[in-house]
Design a protein around this motif. Structure first.
Motif, short mmCIF file in Angstrom:
data_model
loop_
_atom_site.label_atom_id
_atom_site.label_comp_id
_atom_site.label_asym_id
_atom_site.label_seq_id
_atom_site.Cartn_x
_atom_site.Cartn_y
_atom_site.Cartn_z
N HIS A 153 0.83 -1.22 0.00
CA HIS A 153 0.00 0.00 0.00
C HIS A 153 0.87 1.26 0.00
N GLN A 157 0.67 4.15 -2.71
CA GLN A 157 0.32 5.51 -2.29
C GLN A 157 1.36 6.50 -2.79
N LEU A 158 2.61 6.08 -2.77
CA LEU A 158 3.69 6.96 -3.22
C LEU A 158 3.61 7.21 -4.72
N LEU A 159 3.33 6.16 -5.48
CA LEU A 159 3.49 6.23 -6.94
C LEU A 159 2.25 6.71 -7.70
N ILE A 160 1.08 6.43 -7.14
CA ILE A 160 -0.15 6.70 -7.91
C ILE A 160 -0.65 8.12 -7.63
N ARG A 161 -0.72 8.92 -8.69
CA ARG A 161 -1.23 10.28 -8.56
C ARG A 161 -2.68 10.38 -8.99
N LEU A 183 -7.87 1.23 -4.54
CA LEU A 183 -8.02 2.13 -3.40
C LEU A 183 -7.24 3.42 -3.60
N HIS A 184 -6.11 3.34 -4.28
CA HIS A 184 -5.31 4.53 -4.49
C HIS A 184 -5.63 5.23 -5.81
N HIS A 324 10.11 10.95 1.88
CA HIS A 324 8.65 10.85 1.83
C HIS A 324 8.18 9.43 2.16
N LYS A 327 8.29 9.32 5.80
CA LYS A 327 7.15 10.04 6.39
C LYS A 327 5.91 9.17 6.38
N LEU A 328 5.67 8.47 5.27
CA LEU A 328 4.51 7.58 5.21
C LEU A 328 4.61 6.51 6.31
N ILE B 10 6.06 12.07 -7.62
CA ILE B 10 5.32 11.21 -6.70
C ILE B 10 3.98 11.87 -6.38
N ASN B 11 3.15 11.11 -5.73
CA ASN B 11 1.80 11.54 -5.38
C ASN B 11 1.86 12.85 -4.58
N PRO B 12 1.27 13.92 -5.10
CA PRO B 12 1.35 15.19 -4.38
C PRO B 12 0.67 15.16 -3.01
N VAL B 14 1.06 12.84 -0.91
CA VAL B 14 2.12 12.39 0.02
C VAL B 14 3.01 13.58 0.37
N GLN B 157 -10.54 6.93 4.60
CA GLN B 157 -10.61 6.33 3.26
C GLN B 157 -12.06 6.09 2.85
#
Lengths: 482, 482
Positions: A153, A157-161, A183-184, A324, A327-328, B10-12, B14, B157
């Protein structure tokens, strides 16, 4: 005002997310189990045979003694100094528990740790990866997680914009990936494993799907590879892995390597190679490829699903992106310490000369050789059934046989508005108590039908499963044969 | 091609997410600690005094013996029948471990459980909630989670569809909420707690902020209330809670009740009341209000942060919405079993007549009364400092004093492009080793400055903290006084 939250007003991404492993068939199985408990003669079987989830200990697999000794001592270190403890616990488990406690700041197993996990445990894991691969591993690249799922996850979360970002996923796949991508809010870009070549992963197929996604305006960000495969059980050949690494490097994709079944290989002609080892052996380092490897305490011969331990090794990202990711991880503070300790143990089990070594090896090999026998028995049984073909279970914990359903059965399924594979699995469950997961939950080439069956029921139950399945299948075919 | 994942790609969401509790000051503290270890005379202090995180056991708080005994026995049940175990463990811990193992299907603590948690443990928790509140609780409403954080994420979510969906959050707030709302792409709708009335929560302020959000096109979906408060330490009066429930009912909002500090109340004039009890006592049932209560094993007198146990009690949602919450839980399979067992234990500790009862009560009350003394000492110390005012620590684990910074200090902070509260906290850390979190991480009325200080350092360290803080503050004011 009446409460406002209805299905029409919740996050549509949640609605879209599907997770078949715990879906309709499993809910039906739980219902049947309750009915049998209340009224044992309710069905022509006395127990539900769960072949749906990779959950070995729920089916009677024993935990590894050394691991549990260490966990117990770390949970209650007050007994470490007591003389009775010497009689109850192996001497090396006491030693290991002391060592682990020394690695934890303040010996506080009840404290939040560093968000990536306790540094000393990450040192142990990095050393084990180094020993496994023959290439350096950095403890600062390890992010310990509550099983592998939260790690997956985190990367999604990091990769999907947006829905314009795509993730290349195998079909069939473990539904965590499709669920997490949904979900993302991203797009799953499928690539098909080739059933005819034992669920082979062809780079030409990857290229084709990547091009097609690009032409649809999708930016593909990562490639998921599950090796050994879930649900397919295939183990990739090293040459194949090299081609995959090359593809990711050329296309600038993140390689998300699900390697949780790395200890589950059952055939002598195949061997597990981590993608990191493969990439490094090709001369590719930090600057050449983004590579994330997932590992879990839930699989292997230990099967400690309930402990929720695992880690990901994250390499090839810049320091700013890493911040980042950190941070997640920190938003949830840390993963559970028991799982962290266990993750260090499975990566660093007793060694030659350790007091527990022989009993440990006996436990480990007992489980792994039994799994190999069960895989073979089930594979052979499937291949004897009319219209069913089943590839070799080289690794992991599953078989994914294909069933050539008669047209009459497909029509009967359509009449009750049910997918044909679900129709078969539901009938199987209702008549035999055996729980398979329909292939549609994992994805399959349109018009083909499969189901996933774990190899995890205890060995003495396998003959009954084979008999019941064989009898059921014959009846089913007699009813629906074209 | 070079690796493609950079901060720009990356996902803004985040990037936007902030989590101050483990932010810049903490990273600096860890750096200083390493420097001190390498060179003890590097700074005018020999240790870092962490007052930044609610992490009691990292600061020397002992775990509760009974809880750890049960956990150890559940981790390694093979020793339950051994005679030495009788000498090492209390008889009621052995009994409890047996009872818990009987509640786990197949006694398999290494198996994935039901995605909401082991049914028998949820029965125990529901019974404890019933005993606490005097109103029924349903084990099917309990979702066990790895600490409270994943439960909060799950609700965000579910509820947040886009940046047009808002969540009413207190300011100051625990930054998990702002982080989770940012990650899920929603809008934080702030409501200000009134520092002048001891961080009071005024319904008029809720209404005002709700209206303003509506006029900005935001659909407000839920109200977060943290009681006892983090970082403010206030405990809500029952009348106030009734008004909040009424507000949520009238507006059709989900009430997200963060009740993880329910056992942390230090003043005789205040008492914890769960929002569910308050709502039910007003005659409001399932059909009237969406209500979610969060609980964790990390707080209370037990402070078992590293075990990552917790649950949410979810009431007032339709069966169809509940199914989607269940699905979200099932995607991660289940929370860790050790945390699940511990959650059942903290909700059902030893009772009068149990073998461990007296020692348990002594441990519990020792911790709680010490926390109350520490809170008072620190509160008094803060209130003696020039330009600092600190409200009463009624509950939770924190003080959130306000500092009236001199203009000169604010200017000096601006010159180094630093928020003034961060400037103060950084100076404090560099000169004394004391770690506070700047108020900006929690939110504060613009133009006011605060910091959060936990009451968790062991009691014998409190005088040194007070002295060092007092000396530092005098120097700071001498340097910057207008």
């Amino acid at each position: 005002m009446a409460p406002q939250v209805t299905v029409d007003s919740i996050n549509p991404k949640v609605i879209e997310c599907q997770y078949a492993v715990r879906g309709e068939i499993v809910i039906l199985a739980q219902k049947l189990q309750q009915e049998i408990q209340a009224k044992p003669e309710a069905y022509p079987f006395q127990e539900i045979l769960y072949c749906n989830v990779g959950n070995p200990q729920s089916l009677g697999q024993k935990s590894i003694t050394f691991f549990r000794e260490v966990l117990a001592l770390c949970d209650h270190p007050a007994i470490l100094a007591k003389s009775e403890t010497q009689a109850l616990f192996s001497s090396d488990s006491i030693e290991r528990a002391r060592k682990i406690l020394d690695q934890i700041p303040g010996r506080a197993t009840g404290a939040y740790s560093h968000s990536q996990g306790i540094k000393g445990l990450r040192d142990t894991i990095a050393a084990a990866i180094e020993a496994r691969d023959g290439f350096p591993a950095d403890p600062n690249d390890i992010f310990m997680t509550d099983g592998a799922s939260p790690a997956v996850h985190m990367m999604m979360q990091l990769l999907i914009r947006s829905e314009k970002d795509g993730i290349l996923c195998p079909i069939p796949q473990y539904p965590l990936y499709s669920a997490s991508i949904a979900l993302h809010g991203g797009t799953l870009v499928p690539y098909y494993l080739d059933e005819a070549t034992g669920w082979g992963l062809e780079v030409s197929e990857l290229k084709k799907q990547l091009q097609e996604a690009k032409s649809n305006g999708i930016t593909v960000r990562a490639l998921v590879v599950i090796n050994p495969g879930n649900p397919t059980g295939q183990v990739l050949a090293e040459e194949n892995q090299k081609a995959i690494v090359e593809f990711c490097k050329e296309e600038g994709l993140v390689l998300l390597a699900d390697e949780v079944y790395q200890e589950n290989v059952y055939v002598p002609e195949k061997k597990f190679h981590s993608f990191k080892k493969v990439a490094r052996s090709m001369g590719y380092g930090e600057k050449d490829i983004h590579l994330v490897s997932f590992q879990s305490v839930s699989k292997g011969y230990y099967g400690e699903c309930g402990k929720r331990g695992g880690y990901m090794e994250v390499t090839g990202f810049g320091a700013d992106v890493r911040e980042h990711i950190y941070k997640l991880a920190s938003v949830n503070l840390c993963s559970n310490i028991t799982g962290q300790i266990l993750a260090s143990l499975v990566m660093s089990p007793p060694k030659v000369g350790d007091k527990s070594y022989e009993s440990y090896i006996a436990e480990r090999d007992g489980i792994l050789s039994s799994l190999a026998r069960r895989a073979k028995t089930l594979e052979d049984a499937f291949n004897k059934l009319e219209g069913i073909t089943c590839n070799k279970a080289e690794g992991a914990m599953y078989l994914f046989p294909r069933i050539n359903l008669p047209k009459k059965a497909i029509k009967a399924a359509e009449e009750v508005k049910t997918a044909p594979d679900l129709f078969y699995c539901r009938r199987l469950l209702n008549e035999t108590g055996i729980v398979f997961v329909p292939g549609s939950g994992f994805g399959q080439v349109p018009g083909t039908w499969h189901f996933r069956c774990t190899i995890l029921p205890q060995e003495e139950k396998i003959p009954a499963i084979v008999t019941r399945l064989t009898d059921f299948h014959k009846r089913f075919m007699d009813e629906f044969r074209d």
